[in-house]
Motif scaffolding. Structure first.
Motif, short mmCIF file in Angstrom:
data_model
loop_
_atom_site.label_atom_id
_atom_site.label_comp_id
_atom_site.label_asym_id
_atom_site.label_seq_id
_atom_site.Cartn_x
_atom_site.Cartn_y
_atom_site.Cartn_z
N THR A 270 -39.59 -6.87 1.45
CA THR A 270 -38.22 -6.44 1.22
C THR A 270 -38.15 -5.37 0.12
O THR A 270 -37.12 -4.73 -0.04
CB THR A 270 -37.33 -7.63 0.82
N ARG B 90 -37.94 3.51 0.06
CA ARG B 90 -36.50 3.36 0.23
C ARG B 90 -35.89 2.87 -1.10
O ARG B 90 -35.65 1.68 -1.29
CB ARG B 90 -36.21 2.36 1.34
N GLU C 251 -33.00 2.94 -2.21
CA GLU C 251 -31.73 2.25 -2.03
C GLU C 251 -31.92 0.76 -1.71
O GLU C 251 -31.01 -0.05 -1.91
CB GLU C 251 -30.91 2.90 -0.91
N ASP C 252 -33.14 0.40 -1.24
CA ASP C 252 -33.46 -0.99 -0.94
C ASP C 252 -34.29 -1.65 -2.04
O ASP C 252 -34.76 -2.78 -1.87
CB ASP C 252 -34.21 -1.09 0.39
#
Length: 269
Positions: A208, A227, A229-230
């Motif tokens: 994740t 990513r 943003e993640d």
């Protein structure tokens, strides 16, 4: 981020600390790390390279934690990467810039075609002749290509070797994958990059959040697939333009960050 566009050092340090704190809380955390120049200082004999003791200790702590994976993502051939990382049978390894993959005890076959094998043979012949004619250079044999090292040459003379290598390789094929790294120019008969490797690792671990750290031009492919943003974090080691969110000075700084991350991840319980 360019060298001239870096945020103030204090602001950057605070932002990095906050990102690592968030990273430590990830449900499933993947640490994908370049080796040479990131975990280990550069050495004249490539097989003698080893991660700094502080980094090795921190990674061993992290590997023992649940839902936490450590992977090495390198331009080295898989056989060389296995040696320098002192990897066990369960290690996650990406070698040859993503061409070779070893997830635990399962590897991925290269299955080179007859044409690829023929190109590989001829490429080895012309680059071998180039290295023989230029003392101070070294030819590294890779599973799907070759690298011409020129770190030992006098400053400035490496450009001539690179130009000659381009010319020699072009005479063999115009379909080669070419990578220009730190004091090395590489030519491969099959294309893949570290970004491809990180995506495969993400899929395999169902991570994740991902931390990727690297020092070389070839690591930019890895930074580009992250990513933020993640919760992903990219760390560039050393100078040079980069797509990574953060920058640290050297391998010792990475060792410190990994130690801090290990402590925060352990405290998570």
């Amino acid at each position: 981020m360019t060298d001239t566009e870096r945020p103030a050092s204090t602001e950057a340090a605070v932002a990095l600390a906050q990102s690592l704190k968030k990273l430590a809380e990830a449900d499933r955390l993947l640490l994908a790390l370049d080796f040479d120049g990131t975990l280990a200082p550069f050495v004249d004999k490539p097989k003698s390279a080893r991660a700094l003791p502080e980094s090795k200790a921190a990674l061993e702590r992290l590997e023992k934690l649940p839902d936490t994976w450590v992977a090495y993502v390198s331009g080295r051939p898989l056989t060389s990467l296995e040696i320098v990382t002192e990897a066990d049978e369960d290690a996650l390894l990406i070698g040859s810039h993503g061409v070779e993959i070893r997830f635990g005890r399962d590897g991925v076959s290269l299955d080179l075609s007859v044409d690829e094998l023929d190109t590989l043979t001829r490429l080895g012949e012309v680059l071998g002749a180039l290295v023989k004619a230029n003392p101070g250079t070294r030819l590294e044999v890779k599973p799907v290509g070759f690298g011409v090292h020129y770190r030992k040459l006098e400053h400035g003379s490496g450009a001539e070797v690179v130009a000659a290598a381009y010319e020699a390789a072009a005479a063999v094929s115009d379909q080669l994958t070419i990578r220009d790294g730190k004091d090395i120019i590489e030519f491969s008969v099959r294309g893949a990059n570290k970004g491809d490797g990180i995506e495969r690792l993400r899929e395999y671990t169902h991570a994740t959040a991902v931390l990727f750290a690297g020092d070389d031009v070839t690591d930019e492919d890895g930074f580009l697939v992250l990513r933020p943003e993640d919760g992903d974090v990219g760390i560039k080691v050393g100078e040079g333009d980069t797509a990574a969110q953060f920058r640290v000075s050297d391998e010792k700084a990475i060792a410190t960050l990994l130690t801090l991350l290990a402590g925060a991840r352990e405290a998570r319980g």
